[in-house]
Design a protein around this motif. Structure first.
Motif, short mmCIF file in Angstrom:
data_model
loop_
_atom_site.label_atom_id
_atom_site.label_comp_id
_atom_site.label_asym_id
_atom_site.label_seq_id
_atom_site.Cartn_x
_atom_site.Cartn_y
_atom_site.Cartn_z
N HIS A 209 1.09 -1.47 -0.40
CA HIS A 209 -0.03 0.01 -0.12
C HIS A 209 0.87 1.21 0.04
O HIS A 209 1.66 1.53 0.00
CB HIS A 209 -0.77 -0.09 1.10
N TYR A 210 0.27 2.25 -0.07
CA TYR A 210 1.02 3.91 -0.61
C TYR A 210 1.55 3.98 0.88
O TYR A 210 0.49 4.28 1.94
CB TYR A 210 0.38 4.01 -0.92
N LEU A 211 2.75 4.68 -0.05
CA LEU A 211 3.62 4.98 2.09
C LEU A 211 3.08 6.67 1.74
O LEU A 211 3.46 7.31 0.16
CB LEU A 211 4.79 5.36 1.55
N GLY A 212 2.49 7.77 2.17
CA GLY A 212 2.04 9.02 1.74
C GLY A 212 2.79 9.66 0.85
O GLY A 212 2.92 10.33 0.06
N ASP A 213 4.46 9.78 1.77
CA ASP A 213 5.22 10.26 0.63
C ASP A 213 5.71 10.13 -0.32
O ASP A 213 6.23 10.59 -1.47
CB ASP A 213 6.27 10.91 1.35
N GLU A 214 5.41 8.79 -0.47
CA GLU A 214 5.03 8.00 -2.16
C GLU A 214 4.84 9.22 -3.60
O GLU A 214 5.27 9.10 -4.57
CB GLU A 214 5.23 7.13 -2.71
N ILE A 215 3.05 9.78 -2.95
CA ILE A 215 2.66 10.49 -3.88
C ILE A 215 2.51 12.36 -3.12
O ILE A 215 3.01 12.69 -4.90
CB ILE A 215 1.23 9.88 -3.46
#
Length: 395
Positions: free
Chosen positions: A248-254
């Motif tokens: 699942h995404y790590l927020g700072d990837e986005i």
């Protein structure tokens, strides 16, 4: 990546060595009997065929261990919970496309993202993949190159967008910033084929900010599920180049990378100006201010939408827990420092101060594959051509 399995074809001796290493680990950690018999069987199979076939349980455990040893992943504490979908029997473009759709549904899990890997047929020894997905992720947005050289959408996906167009895919009549890229799938028997992503299986999150109502006017959004499709799973010397995987995404990837990077959506100046910051100077750290606001928007929006996402501090603490677990089990923790620390607040992350063993972990692991096409979207060679050449040489 370093390590003996990085990008070279294993000799029969290397294959036996890696197979023995993996099977010993598998039997030891699973506390299974019959190691000597299994090793003899595998040696005989390699001598006759040049490779060997994993049992379903060997493949499943090998995929989990590959994640456990993946030097670039900070979320490895979840390795044992990986859902492994054995689809080695699916060898057609149509069948693979159906399984990719099923993977999206399983990984999305109603917004409660779960980690899934779908493993297709292993590579043919000495030849290469039997199936290949051109996309680097199963969900990506187009990069439309305009006549003036600018890009509408994701600049990182211009080559893939051009590659799909060269295969006959038509861009939307009115291109936008968040048009879904189609899949391009090929096999050893079938030419590269464009397949539209099932729109109903793509969950997206509109980005808003809890303290800045104007943020919604930027009309930014991102998809919920990161499914990496250009990594090669290697288990006991056997390569699986078609094995899409998601966490699942790590927020700072986005927030930092996808939205903030100049070579991506490049939103730092837009957000800074909306905040009223002076962007003519650097000593006021307007970029850092803007990227923090974008990251806040990502975390807020995903949580508001009920979609699983992690913040860098929580994930760093969990990674240190993983390190402690591994060290108690007598296993060294390998890692690539530059990939294990988030872009936001990195100086305060626990993982910043941890030291890791050499990242060259050969077996099992996950490795990057070569890009199929050049920057203009021109394919280097198809699998069908490669396998046909190999058959002609054998004949």
């Amino acid at each position: 990546m370093t390590g003996v399995s990085a990008q070279r074809e294993a000799s029969p001796g290397d294959l036996v060595e890696e197979a023995v290493e993996f099977l010993e680990l598998y039997h030891r950690e699973r506390r299974l009997p019959g190691l000597a018999e299994r090793l003899a069987q595998v040696r005989d199979e390699i001598a006759v065929t040049g490779s060997y076939r994993h049992t379903r349980d060997e493949l499943g455990y090998g995929a989990k261990v590959a994640w456990r040893q993946s030097v670039r992943c900070v979320g490895r504490i979840r390795w044992a919970g990986l859902k492994v979908r054995d689809r080695r029997h699916v060898t057609t473009v149509a069948g693979i496309a159906r399984e990719l759709a099923a993977h999206l549904a399983a990984g999305d899990n109603g917004g409660r993202i779960q980690s899934v890997v779908t493993v297709f047929a292993p590579d043919r020894p000495g030849v290469g993949p039997r199936a290949r997905i051109w996309n680097d992720q199963l969900i990506r947005y187009c990069g439309h190159r305009r006549d003036d050289g600018s890009v509408l959408g994701d600049p990182a996906q211009v080559p893939m967008t051009e590659a799909a167009r060269r295969l006959g895919w038509r861009t939307p009549p009115v291109p936008g910033r968040f048009d879904l890229l189609p899949w391009v799938i090929e096999t050893a028997q079938e030419e590269p084929t464009v397949v539209d992503v099932p729109r109903e299986l793509v969950r997206e999150v509109a980005l808003t900010h809890p303290d800045h109502p104007w943020f919604a006017d930027l009309m930014l959004r991102w998809h919920a599920l990161p499914v990496i499709s250009n990594m090669r799973l290697r288990v006991g010397g056997v390569d699986y180049s078609c094995a899409p995987f998601n966490g699942h995404y790590l927020g700072d990837e986005i927030g930092t990378r996808n939205m903030g990077d100049r070579e991506r959506y490049d939103q730092l100046r837009v957000v800074a100006e909306a905040l009223g910051l002076d962007t003519s100077r650097e000593d006021n750290l307007w970029r850092e201010h803007a990227v923090l606001v974008i990251n806040q928007a990502v975390l807020h929006s995903f949580k508001l939408a009920g979609v699983r996402v992690s913040d860098p501090h929580t994930e760093s603490e969990l990674f240190m827990k993983f390190c402690a677990q591994e060290e108690r089990a007598g296993r060294p923790v390998h890692g690539d420092w530059s990939w294990l620390n988030g872009s936001v607040g990195w100086a305060a992350l626990h993982a910043v101060h941890h030291r890791y063993y050499d990242p060259g972990v050969p077996n099992p692991n996950i490795w990057p594959t070569e890009r199929v096409y050049d920057p203009e979207g021109v394919v280097k060679s198809t699998l069908r051509e490669r396998h046909a050449t190999a058959r002609a040489q054998e004949g």
